[in-house]
Write a protein that holds these residues in place. Structure first.
Motif, short mmCIF file in Angstrom:
data_model
loop_
_atom_site.label_atom_id
_atom_site.label_comp_id
_atom_site.label_asym_id
_atom_site.label_seq_id
_atom_site.Cartn_x
_atom_site.Cartn_y
_atom_site.Cartn_z
N TYR C 4 0.84 -1.20 0.00
CA TYR C 4 0.00 0.00 0.00
C TYR C 4 0.87 1.25 0.00
CZ TYR C 4 -4.03 2.88 1.32
OH TYR C 4 -5.03 3.81 1.35
N GLU C 7 2.67 1.49 -3.37
CA GLU C 7 1.74 1.95 -4.41
C GLU C 7 1.56 3.46 -4.36
OE1 GLU C 7 -1.46 -1.67 -5.20
OE2 GLU C 7 -1.80 -0.25 -3.57
N GLY C 44 -4.59 3.41 -14.37
CA GLY C 44 -5.42 2.52 -13.57
C GLY C 44 -6.90 2.82 -13.72
N ASP C 48 -9.61 0.03 -14.84
CA ASP C 48 -10.78 -0.34 -14.05
C ASP C 48 -12.07 -0.08 -14.82
OD1 ASP C 48 -9.11 -1.15 -12.05
OD2 ASP C 48 -9.39 0.61 -10.79
N TYR C 56 -10.26 2.35 -8.52
CA TYR C 56 -9.58 2.14 -7.25
C TYR C 56 -9.52 3.39 -6.39
CZ TYR C 56 -5.27 4.14 -9.27
OH TYR C 56 -4.33 4.97 -9.84
N TRP C 57 -9.37 4.58 -7.00
CA TRP C 57 -9.27 5.78 -6.18
C TRP C 57 -10.65 6.32 -5.80
CZ3 TRP C 57 -11.63 9.84 -8.50
CH2 TRP C 57 -11.69 9.86 -9.90
N ARG C 59 -12.91 4.15 -4.63
CA ARG C 59 -13.11 3.36 -3.42
C ARG C 59 -12.22 3.84 -2.28
NH1 ARG C 59 -11.60 -2.22 -4.11
NH2 ARG C 59 -10.40 -1.35 -5.83
N ASP C 60 -10.99 4.19 -2.60
CA ASP C 60 -10.04 4.61 -1.55
C ASP C 60 -9.36 5.89 -2.02
OD1 ASP C 60 -8.05 5.05 0.23
OD2 ASP C 60 -7.19 3.05 0.14
N TYR C 63 -5.32 7.21 -2.56
CA TYR C 63 -4.51 7.20 -3.78
C TYR C 63 -4.57 8.55 -4.48
CZ TYR C 63 -4.44 2.09 -3.31
OH TYR C 63 -4.25 0.82 -2.87
N LYS C 106 -3.01 -8.67 -10.41
CA LYS C 106 -4.38 -8.45 -9.97
C LYS C 106 -5.36 -9.07 -10.97
CE LYS C 106 -7.55 -4.60 -8.96
NZ LYS C 106 -7.73 -3.14 -9.11
N THR C 124 -2.13 0.05 -17.72
CA THR C 124 -2.05 0.68 -16.41
C THR C 124 -0.78 1.50 -16.29
OG1 THR C 124 -3.15 -1.26 -15.49
CG2 THR C 124 -2.07 0.20 -13.92
#
Lengths: 204, 204, 204
Positions: C4, C7, C44, C48, C56-57, C59-60, C63, C106, C124
């Protein structure tokens, strides 16, 4: 109902300014209409795609018709619209603020996080214009010091932050005032991003 | 089965014309193949992404292999293919018409509305070429008066409209005839969009 | 946990090199940060979106904060970072290899096919930089003979192929060594794609 009308009006304004922006480059009616439509519905399309929700104009094609109709109109009336260009700039600023803030509102209601709401509001508002400029081979607003995106970013942030203290309507009004106020001042006074917030193009 | 073959052939033709289009700009094999592949499968990729359905070449990588293989071939045989460029233009027009109309058909069968089917047919057909030109920094067909997109728009519209009176095969045939007929005439006679449907580039 | 951190560090490096890449063109802080962020999280995001999984960013957002923070920092410290540019190139190469190979991993774990994993790893890794250059009106790496994408393609392929004989950790290490080794050699020796794998720009 009123919102629906206003949204379609906003899309039409975006499509018209989109066509006016590319007409000087020598395009045909097909290219002009596509670029006008991209300007109008491109930002929301990227937003819905990124969020994995159905594209709004695929569900309700009225939005797309508004864009197509307005772009066609703009192409054929382009000479007459030149006189109103300055006036259209203000309308465009109003539309951009409205698009951004309603998108932020929609995202909060879909339980996305606040930073995502601000970012997606911004993207909804400026994404279409950036797509148009990229497709037309023009430098986009990302490469200029014009104050176009910053007012939207301000407005969406104000909306999301003040939403903690005020009701929805008030914080929306305040956000619109901030965003459009800054943008209108920028148009009227030809404001640009200050020098210390910019880099100089280097002659190579 | 036949359709599957034809589809892969269409993708290969698109990949080849894509490579030929960028080779004059000085690219390496990686860039040329990527741009060829983008030309071939870019339009369908955008379509599937917008509709929220699985990308067709992710489900069946054969389509991607066709594009990659044809692009590689085109890169290394590029000198020989110059002689056949005119001939490839017709094949490309045929492929574009086929892509657009089969995409429109697919969308109707997925119960999307008719205007969405027409729009997505058009996007499937011309999206890849526009992506290639944008990525390569070339003016795309949106900025030219060439009659490339209009035949596809005509074909998809004819397909959707005549679908109300005819069976699927007949309306598909009629649509292909209209689209390819107009495109082939445009290539042969160097037709362009008429002046009254175009704006002049202004010298600034 | 370590991954993490790594990344987020990789994202920050990408954002910094993204800002440095556009600063010579005369941009304001808004444009620079947007382009830096696009460089960092664009690849990315496309991946996605194409795969139909949540971005991904979104969701979280951590990033995205890493990208925004690093881009802001880079904008204001840009003068000082010039000295470290060469050093950043290596970090960027390391980040690109890491991004590509972890993305491929992944995808395999999500049961996508091996060619899709390689392609998406590549996308990516290089997608963000290509988006930045396209938006900034600069020729992207697709139009250059620099050895930037080829090492990633090699690394992802090595990872997927050797995964059949080795455990995950070993094949990852081997893939990273191949990808970064080739890239670092290319930076150090100014290697380019050989002539026979390139076309010459034609003077027209």
């Amino acid at each position: 109902m009123t919102l629906y009308l206003v949204e379609n009006l906003g899309i039409a304004v975006f499509a018209i300014t989109g066509v006016l922006a590319v007409r000087q480059q020598g395009v045909d009616v097909f290219g002009a209409v596509v670029l006008g439509v991209v300007t109008a519905i491109g930002g929301g399309t990227i937003r819905d795609t990124l969020l994995g929700i159905p594209i709004y104009w695929v569900r309700d094609f009225t939005y797309a018709w508004s864009a197509i109709g307005a772009a066609l109109l703009a192409f054929f009336l382009v000479k007459r619209l030149q006189h109103t260009y300055q006036w259209l700039l203000y309308l465009d600023g109003l539309g951009a603020a409205l698009f951004g803030i309603t998108a932020a509102e929609k995202l909060l209601s879909l339980h996305f996080s606040e930073p995502v709401a601000v970012l997606m509001g911004l993207l909804t508002s400026i994404g279409g214009g950036i797509m148009r400029d990229t497709l037309a081979g023009r430098p986009s607003l990302l490469m200029s010091r014009e104050l176009y995106a910053t007012p939207i970013l301000l407005g969406c942030t104000v909306y999301v932050v003040t939403g903690h203290f005020m009701n929805n309507f008030l914080s929306g009004l305040l956000a619109m005032t901030c965003a459009f106020g800054l943008r209108a001042t920028a148009i009227y006074r030809h404001l640009e991003m200050p020098v210390w917030l910019s880099t100089q193009a280097e002659s190579e």
